[in-house]
Design an enzyme around this catalytic site. Structure first.
Site, PDB file in Angstrom:
ATOM      1  N   ASN A  10       0.803  -1.238   0.000  1.00  0.00           N
ATOM      2  CA  ASN A  10       0.000   0.000   0.000  1.00  0.00           C
ATOM      3  C   ASN A  10       0.833   1.284   0.000  1.00  0.00           C
ATOM      4  O   ASN A  10       0.268   2.379  -0.097  1.00  0.00           O
ATOM      5  CB  ASN A  10      -1.004   0.021   1.175  1.00  0.00           C
ATOM      6  CG  ASN A  10      -1.962  -1.142   1.106  1.00  0.00           C
ATOM      7  OD1 ASN A  10      -2.587  -1.349   0.076  1.00  0.00           O
ATOM      8  ND2 ASN A  10      -2.063  -1.932   2.167  1.00  0.00           N
ATOM      9  N   ARG A  17      -3.211   8.141   0.035  1.00  0.00           N
ATOM     10  CA  ARG A  17      -3.657   7.250   1.086  1.00  0.00           C
ATOM     11  C   ARG A  17      -3.568   7.936   2.452  1.00  0.00           C
ATOM     12  O   ARG A  17      -2.458   8.255   2.902  1.00  0.00           O
ATOM     13  CB  ARG A  17      -2.725   6.028   1.066  1.00  0.00           C
ATOM     14  CG  ARG A  17      -2.959   5.047   2.159  1.00  0.00           C
ATOM     15  CD  ARG A  17      -1.821   4.034   2.233  1.00  0.00           C
ATOM     16  NE  ARG A  17      -2.078   3.139   3.330  1.00  0.00           N
ATOM     17  CZ  ARG A  17      -1.145   2.494   4.004  1.00  0.00           C
ATOM     18  NH1 ARG A  17       0.125   2.619   3.666  1.00  0.00           N
ATOM     19  NH2 ARG A  17      -1.466   1.718   4.998  1.00  0.00           N
ATOM     20  N   TYR A  22      -0.107   9.733   6.710  1.00  0.00           N
ATOM     21  CA  TYR A  22       1.130   9.395   5.988  1.00  0.00           C
ATOM     22  C   TYR A  22       1.724  10.563   5.193  1.00  0.00           C
ATOM     23  O   TYR A  22       2.776  10.402   4.581  1.00  0.00           O
ATOM     24  CB  TYR A  22       0.875   8.192   5.062  1.00  0.00           C
ATOM     25  CG  TYR A  22       0.453   6.959   5.836  1.00  0.00           C
ATOM     26  CD1 TYR A  22       1.308   6.391   6.781  1.00  0.00           C
ATOM     27  CD2 TYR A  22      -0.802   6.374   5.650  1.00  0.00           C
ATOM     28  CE1 TYR A  22       0.927   5.275   7.517  1.00  0.00           C
ATOM     29  CE2 TYR A  22      -1.192   5.254   6.374  1.00  0.00           C
ATOM     30  CZ  TYR A  22      -0.322   4.715   7.303  1.00  0.00           C
ATOM     31  OH  TYR A  22      -0.702   3.619   8.034  1.00  0.00           O
ATOM     32  N   ASN A  74      10.494  -0.600   5.057  1.00  0.00           N
ATOM     33  CA  ASN A  74       9.220  -0.261   5.687  1.00  0.00           C
ATOM     34  C   ASN A  74       8.282  -1.419   5.351  1.00  0.00           C
ATOM     35  O   ASN A  74       7.712  -1.453   4.263  1.00  0.00           O
ATOM     36  CB  ASN A  74       8.672   1.064   5.159  1.00  0.00           C
ATOM     37  CG  ASN A  74       7.378   1.462   5.855  1.00  0.00           C
ATOM     38  OD1 ASN A  74       6.759   0.632   6.543  1.00  0.00           O
ATOM     39  ND2 ASN A  74       6.957   2.697   5.685  1.00  0.00           N
ATOM     40  N   ALA A  77       2.047  -2.962   6.632  1.00  0.00           N
ATOM     41  CA  ALA A  77       1.194  -3.814   7.477  1.00  0.00           C
ATOM     42  C   ALA A  77       1.856  -5.158   7.810  1.00  0.00           C
ATOM     43  O   ALA A  77       1.541  -5.770   8.837  1.00  0.00           O
ATOM     44  CB  ALA A  77      -0.153  -4.040   6.796  1.00  0.00           C
ATOM     45  N   HIS A 100       9.262   3.569   9.669  1.00  0.00           N
ATOM     46  CA  HIS A 100       7.837   3.851   9.503  1.00  0.00           C
ATOM     47  C   HIS A 100       7.643   5.353   9.374  1.00  0.00           C
ATOM     48  O   HIS A 100       8.326   6.126  10.049  1.00  0.00           O
ATOM     49  CB  HIS A 100       7.026   3.336  10.702  1.00  0.00           C
ATOM     50  CG  HIS A 100       7.141   1.860  10.857  1.00  0.00           C
ATOM     51  ND1 HIS A 100       6.460   0.988  10.052  1.00  0.00           N
ATOM     52  CD2 HIS A 100       7.907   1.112  11.685  1.00  0.00           C
ATOM     53  CE1 HIS A 100       6.788  -0.253  10.386  1.00  0.00           C
ATOM     54  NE2 HIS A 100       7.662  -0.203  11.375  1.00  0.00           N
ATOM     55  N   SER A 102       4.669   6.856  10.107  1.00  0.00           N
ATOM     56  CA  SER A 102       3.920   7.248  11.309  1.00  0.00           C
ATOM     57  C   SER A 102       4.611   6.675  12.550  1.00  0.00           C
ATOM     58  O   SER A 102       5.459   5.776  12.444  1.00  0.00           O
ATOM     59  CB  SER A 102       2.482   6.726  11.216  1.00  0.00           C
ATOM     60  OG  SER A 102       2.479   5.307  11.173  1.00  0.00           O
ATOM     61  N   ARG A 107      -0.307   4.564  17.808  1.00  0.00           N
ATOM     62  CA  ARG A 107      -1.465   4.290  16.953  1.00  0.00           C
ATOM     63  C   ARG A 107      -2.303   3.163  17.554  1.00  0.00           C
ATOM     64  O   ARG A 107      -2.205   2.879  18.741  1.00  0.00           O
ATOM     65  CB  ARG A 107      -0.968   3.995  15.530  1.00  0.00           C
ATOM     66  CG  ARG A 107      -0.263   5.242  14.931  1.00  0.00           C
ATOM     67  CD  ARG A 107      -0.056   5.126  13.462  1.00  0.00           C
ATOM     68  NE  ARG A 107      -1.313   4.922  12.756  1.00  0.00           N
ATOM     69  CZ  ARG A 107      -1.380   4.479  11.496  1.00  0.00           C
ATOM     70  NH1 ARG A 107      -0.262   4.224  10.816  1.00  0.00           N
ATOM     71  NH2 ARG A 107      -2.546   4.300  10.922  1.00  0.00           N
ATOM     72  N   ARG A 111      -1.095  -2.007  15.829  1.00  0.00           N
ATOM     73  CA  ARG A 111       0.097  -1.504  15.128  1.00  0.00           C
ATOM     74  C   ARG A 111       1.276  -1.312  16.076  1.00  0.00           C
ATOM     75  O   ARG A 111       2.391  -1.038  15.641  1.00  0.00           O
ATOM     76  CB  ARG A 111      -0.189  -0.154  14.459  1.00  0.00           C
ATOM     77  CG  ARG A 111      -1.118  -0.240  13.295  1.00  0.00           C
ATOM     78  CD  ARG A 111      -1.207   1.119  12.611  1.00  0.00           C
ATOM     79  NE  ARG A 111      -2.476   1.237  11.949  1.00  0.00           N
ATOM     80  CZ  ARG A 111      -2.742   0.758  10.732  1.00  0.00           C
ATOM     81  NH1 ARG A 111      -1.800   0.171  10.038  1.00  0.00           N
ATOM     82  NH2 ARG A 111      -3.937   0.891  10.203  1.00  0.00           N
TER      83      ARG A 111
HETATM   84  C1  DQA Z   1       3.443   2.126   8.263  1.00  0.00           C
HETATM   85  C2  DQA Z   1       2.639   1.784   9.525  1.00  0.00           C
HETATM   86  C3  DQA Z   1       1.872   0.486   9.347  1.00  0.00           C
HETATM   87  O1  DQA Z   1       1.112   0.181  10.521  1.00  0.00           O
HETATM   88  C4  DQA Z   1       0.911   0.574   8.181  1.00  0.00           C
HETATM   89  O2  DQA Z   1       0.266  -0.650   7.968  1.00  0.00           O
HETATM   90  C5  DQA Z   1       1.544   1.102   6.957  1.00  0.00           C
HETATM   91  C6  DQA Z   1       2.557   2.154   7.030  1.00  0.00           C
HETATM   92  C7  DQA Z   1       4.123   3.485   8.364  1.00  0.00           C
HETATM   93  O3  DQA Z   1       5.046   3.730   7.569  1.00  0.00           O
HETATM   94  O4  DQA Z   1       3.751   4.324   9.182  1.00  0.00           O
HETATM   95  O5  DQA Z   1       1.162   0.707   5.844  1.00  0.00           O
HETATM   96  O6  DQA Z   1       4.455   1.143   8.097  1.00  0.00           O
END
Ligand code: DQA
Length: 145
Positions: A10, A17, A22, A74, A77, A100, A102, A107, A111
Protein backbone atom coordinates in the site's frame (compact mmCIF):
# COMPACT_ATOMS: atom_id res chain seq x y z
CA UNK A 1 27.96 1.30 -1.47
CA UNK A 2 24.57 0.01 -2.54
CA UNK A 3 21.59 0.30 -0.15
CA UNK A 4 18.32 -1.51 -0.87
CA UNK A 5 15.13 0.30 0.17
CA UNK A 6 12.05 -1.90 0.39
CA UNK A 7 8.61 -0.32 0.62
CA UNK A 8 5.87 -2.75 1.64
CA UNK A 9 2.18 -3.03 0.78
CA UNK A 10 0.00 0.00 0.00
CA UNK A 11 2.96 2.36 0.09
CA UNK A 12 2.53 2.74 -3.69
CA UNK A 13 -0.58 4.76 -2.75
CA UNK A 14 1.29 7.34 -0.67
CA UNK A 15 0.10 10.86 -1.32
CA UNK A 16 -3.51 9.73 -1.77
CA UNK A 17 -3.66 7.25 1.09
CA UNK A 18 -4.73 8.70 4.46
CA UNK A 19 -2.61 11.85 3.96
CA UNK A 20 -3.44 13.03 7.49
CA UNK A 21 -1.41 10.04 8.74
CA UNK A 22 1.13 9.39 5.99
CA UNK A 23 1.58 12.89 4.54
CA UNK A 24 1.15 14.30 1.05
CA UNK A 25 4.34 13.06 -0.58
CA UNK A 26 4.02 10.32 -3.19
CA UNK A 27 6.33 7.31 -3.16
CA UNK A 28 8.20 8.87 -6.10
CA UNK A 29 8.69 12.06 -4.06
CA UNK A 30 10.05 10.03 -1.14
CA UNK A 31 12.36 8.04 -3.41
CA UNK A 32 13.65 11.32 -4.88
CA UNK A 33 14.44 12.59 -1.36
CA UNK A 34 16.20 9.32 -0.56
CA UNK A 35 18.30 9.61 -3.74
CA UNK A 36 19.24 13.21 -2.95
CA UNK A 37 20.30 12.37 0.62
CA UNK A 38 22.12 9.19 -0.44
CA UNK A 39 24.23 11.10 -2.95
CA UNK A 40 25.75 13.14 -0.09
CA UNK A 41 26.96 9.91 1.53
CA UNK A 42 28.05 8.34 -1.75
CA UNK A 43 25.47 5.58 -1.30
CA UNK A 44 23.70 4.12 -4.30
CA UNK A 45 20.09 3.58 -3.21
CA UNK A 46 17.73 1.27 -5.04
CA UNK A 47 14.07 1.60 -4.05
CA UNK A 48 11.53 -1.17 -4.66
CA UNK A 49 7.90 -1.50 -3.64
CA UNK A 50 5.81 -4.64 -3.38
CA UNK A 51 2.36 -5.61 -2.18
CA UNK A 52 3.49 -9.25 -2.00
CA UNK A 53 5.09 -10.86 1.05
CA UNK A 54 6.99 -13.51 -0.95
CA UNK A 55 8.52 -10.95 -3.29
CA UNK A 56 9.81 -8.96 -0.30
CA UNK A 57 11.30 -12.16 1.15
CA UNK A 58 13.02 -12.93 -2.18
CA UNK A 59 14.52 -9.43 -2.25
CA UNK A 60 15.83 -9.81 1.32
CA UNK A 61 17.31 -13.24 0.59
CA UNK A 62 19.04 -12.00 -2.59
CA UNK A 63 20.26 -8.65 -1.24
CA UNK A 64 23.79 -9.83 -0.42
CA UNK A 65 24.15 -11.58 -3.81
CA UNK A 66 23.09 -8.33 -5.45
CA UNK A 67 25.94 -6.60 -3.59
CA UNK A 68 23.84 -4.48 -1.28
CA UNK A 69 25.60 -3.42 1.93
CA UNK A 70 22.42 -2.80 3.89
CA UNK A 71 18.64 -2.73 3.68
CA UNK A 72 16.12 -0.11 4.78
CA UNK A 73 12.66 -1.65 5.01
CA UNK A 74 9.22 -0.26 5.69
CA UNK A 75 7.31 -3.55 5.94
CA UNK A 76 4.04 -1.55 6.27
CA UNK A 77 1.19 -3.81 7.48
CA UNK A 78 3.50 -6.87 7.28
CA UNK A 79 5.31 -5.34 10.26
CA UNK A 80 2.47 -6.54 12.43
CA UNK A 81 1.71 -9.88 10.76
CA UNK A 82 4.67 -11.44 9.00
CA UNK A 83 6.73 -14.04 10.81
CA UNK A 84 8.08 -14.96 7.36
CA UNK A 85 9.57 -11.50 6.75
CA UNK A 86 10.93 -11.50 10.29
CA UNK A 87 12.61 -14.85 9.63
CA UNK A 88 14.07 -13.60 6.34
CA UNK A 89 15.58 -10.56 8.08
CA UNK A 90 16.98 -12.79 10.83
CA UNK A 91 18.41 -15.20 8.24
CA UNK A 92 20.48 -12.69 6.29
CA UNK A 93 23.77 -11.23 7.42
CA UNK A 94 23.21 -7.71 6.11
CA UNK A 95 22.15 -5.00 8.55
CA UNK A 96 18.49 -4.07 8.16
CA UNK A 97 16.91 -0.87 9.50
CA UNK A 98 13.12 -0.74 9.94
CA UNK A 99 11.37 2.54 9.20
CA UNK A 100 7.84 3.85 9.50
CA UNK A 101 6.35 7.13 8.39
CA UNK A 102 3.92 7.25 11.31
CA UNK A 103 4.76 6.69 14.97
CA UNK A 104 3.45 3.13 15.31
CA UNK A 105 3.74 3.31 19.11
CA UNK A 106 1.12 6.04 19.14
CA UNK A 107 -1.47 4.29 16.95
CA UNK A 108 -4.00 1.45 17.23
CA UNK A 109 -2.97 -1.35 19.56
CA UNK A 110 -2.54 -3.80 16.68
CA UNK A 111 0.10 -1.50 15.13
CA UNK A 112 2.07 -1.06 18.32
CA UNK A 113 3.60 -4.52 18.04
CA UNK A 114 6.27 -5.03 15.39
CA UNK A 115 7.20 -8.64 14.63
CA UNK A 116 10.17 -7.47 12.59
CA UNK A 117 11.77 -4.83 14.84
CA UNK A 118 13.61 -7.25 17.12
CA UNK A 119 15.62 -8.75 14.25
CA UNK A 120 16.48 -5.36 12.74
CA UNK A 121 19.53 -3.28 13.69
CA UNK A 122 17.13 -0.54 14.84
CA UNK A 123 13.85 1.18 14.09
CA UNK A 124 13.01 4.76 13.09
CA UNK A 125 9.33 5.60 13.34
CA UNK A 126 7.26 8.75 13.24
CA UNK A 127 9.18 11.27 11.13
CA UNK A 128 7.37 10.93 7.81
CA UNK A 129 9.69 10.69 4.82
CA UNK A 130 12.51 11.88 7.08
CA UNK A 131 12.46 8.43 8.75
CA UNK A 132 14.14 7.06 5.60
CA UNK A 133 16.72 9.87 5.60
CA UNK A 134 17.57 9.24 9.26
CA UNK A 135 18.06 5.56 8.36
CA UNK A 136 20.55 6.57 5.66
CA UNK A 137 22.43 8.65 8.24
CA UNK A 138 22.45 5.63 10.56
CA UNK A 139 23.95 3.54 7.74
CA UNK A 140 26.57 6.19 7.14
CA UNK A 141 27.72 5.72 10.72
CA UNK A 142 27.33 1.94 10.71
CA UNK A 143 28.99 1.22 7.38
CA UNK A 144 31.43 4.04 6.74
CA UNK A 145 32.93 4.78 10.15
C1 DQA B 1 3.44 2.13 8.26
C2 DQA B 1 2.64 1.78 9.52
C3 DQA B 1 1.87 0.49 9.35
O1 DQA B 1 1.11 0.18 10.52
C4 DQA B 1 0.91 0.57 8.18
O2 DQA B 1 0.27 -0.65 7.97
C5 DQA B 1 1.54 1.10 6.96
C6 DQA B 1 2.56 2.15 7.03
C7 DQA B 1 4.12 3.49 8.36
O3 DQA B 1 5.05 3.73 7.57
O4 DQA B 1 3.75 4.32 9.18
O5 DQA B 1 1.16 0.71 5.84
O6 DQA B 1 4.46 1.14 8.10
Amino acid sequence: MKILIIHGPNLNLLGQREPEIYGSLSLNDINAEISREARQFDFKPESRQSNHEGEIIDWLQNAANENFSGVIINPAAFTHTSIAIRDAIAAIKLPVIEVHLSNISDREEFRQKSLTAAVCRGTISGFGATSYLIALTAFKHLLVH
